[in-house]
Design an enzyme around this catalytic site. Structure first.
Site, PDB file in Angstrom:
ATOM      1  N   GLU A  28       0.832  -1.213   0.000  1.00 11.19           N
ATOM      2  CA  GLU A  28       0.000   0.000   0.000  1.00 11.19           C
ATOM      3  C   GLU A  28       0.864   1.260   0.000  1.00 11.19           C
ATOM      4  OE1 GLU A  28      -1.180   1.783   3.737  1.00 11.19           O
ATOM      5  OE2 GLU A  28      -1.454  -0.247   4.531  1.00 11.19           O
ATOM      6  N   LYS A 163      -5.424  -3.045  13.769  1.00 14.80           N
ATOM      7  CA  LYS A 163      -4.753  -1.990  14.527  1.00 14.80           C
ATOM      8  C   LYS A 163      -5.309  -1.940  15.955  1.00 14.80           C
ATOM      9  CE  LYS A 163      -3.514   0.922  10.603  1.00 14.80           C
ATOM     10  NZ  LYS A 163      -4.311   0.566   9.430  1.00 14.80           N
TER      11      LYS A 163
END
Length: 308
Positions: A28, A163
């Site tokens: 990414e 996360k």
């Protein structure tokens, strides 16, 4: 599909690798533009690409540049994104068509990177951590598009878990509802980004890149839509204490709420705040877990290329 050529541009190196059935790993670009300051962001991105090469695969960093969906960037293009930093649009699924039509730049999130990787024919994508269900989502409905993308797009995503700033329990419930397999690499416990612990179990523990590749190939052979999630714990020496990082996250979340920070601004704000609270330790952990995921992604891609 002919119209796709107007928008999708695969670098010559990545094209040649795919044509020769060589392993390719997508990366990414949000981590470059929004993840850390220049020039550290560019240095990290280039190091991740090198780690993939060192493990026998070809890196394909994904971004939108001048309206083109790009799979595979040059060093100059990575530097360009790094210098533009936060002024680059953080691009998820909803942004791709707009940026393509307007001829603008975008740094791809997990969801957008998966889309571009799949269009280019890349099956493995290594990242830091996925987005998920945010804390308090039962009232805010703040749920990352990454989760629906995992349910729709045929890419194996290698990450260090969700996360830690998220509601991990609800994220796991959402993935289960969407039928996404959550595989733990050499672990039965879901890692939580900065820490190896979360208190939640993965669906299956898998101990080798070979078996991970076989599982993804079986899903493809069975013509099942969607991707798979490989959760790879941060190496022990870089892991942060679970209680310490949890308290840091709670403090950062409280400040975000007071300031009224919502939507796609939430994650960059929280990661930056946690970095300040931890005196930069969280950023170093973030970098190391990305390196670790890149190496595993390359090994899975190499095994997958043998099966095709």
């Amino acid at each position: 599909m002919n119209n796709l050529k107007k928008y999708l541009e695969v670098s010559p190196e990545v094209q040649e690798a795919l044509a020769a059935n060589k392993p390719v790993v997508a990366l990414e670009s949000t981590i470059i533009s929004h993840g850390m300051p220049y020039p550290q962001n560019v240095e990290t991105a280039l190091k991740v690409e090198q780690i993939i090469r060192d493990n026998g695969a070809v890196p394909a960093t994904v971004a939108i540049i001048g309206g083109k969906l790009r799979a595979g960037l040059s060093k100059d293009e990575i530097d360009y994104l790094g210098k533009k930093g936060l002024s680059v649009t953080k691009a998820s699924r909803r942004d791709l068509a707009v940026l393509a039509a307007r001829g603008e730049d975008g740094a791809t999130t997990v969801a957008a990177t998966m889309i571009v990787a799949a269009l280019a024919g890349i099956s493995v994508f290594a990242t830091g951590g996925i987005g998920g269900v945010h804390r308090g989502a039962e009232t805010t409905m703040d749920i990352s598009a990454d989760l629906d993308e995992l349910a729709m797009t045929p890419v194996m995503v290698v990450c260090a878990g969700a996360k830690s700033i998220l509601d991990i329990g609800l994220t796991m419930e959402y993935l289960e509802t969407k039928g996404v397999s959550v595989l733990g690499y050499q672990t039965e416990e879901l890692p939580a980004f900065y820490t190896r612990k979360s208190g939640f179990k993965v669906d299956y523990r898998i101990d080798t890149p070979t078996e991970l590749a076989k599982i993804f190939q079986a899903k493809e052979d069975l013509n099942m839509k969607g991707g798979m999630l490989v959760t790879n714990p941060i190496p022990e020496e870089f892991a942060m204490d679970h209680d310490y990082i949890s308290k840091s996250i709670e403090d950062a979340c409280e400040e975000a709420e007071k300031l009224g920070i919502k939507g796609k601004e939430t994650t960059p704000f929280l990661l930056d705040k946690i970095q300040k609270i931890t005196g930069g330790k969280s950023l170093e952990a973030n970098i190391q877990l990305v390196f670790n995921n890149a190496a595993l992604g390359a090994k899975i891609a190499a095994e997958l290329s043998k099966l095709k």
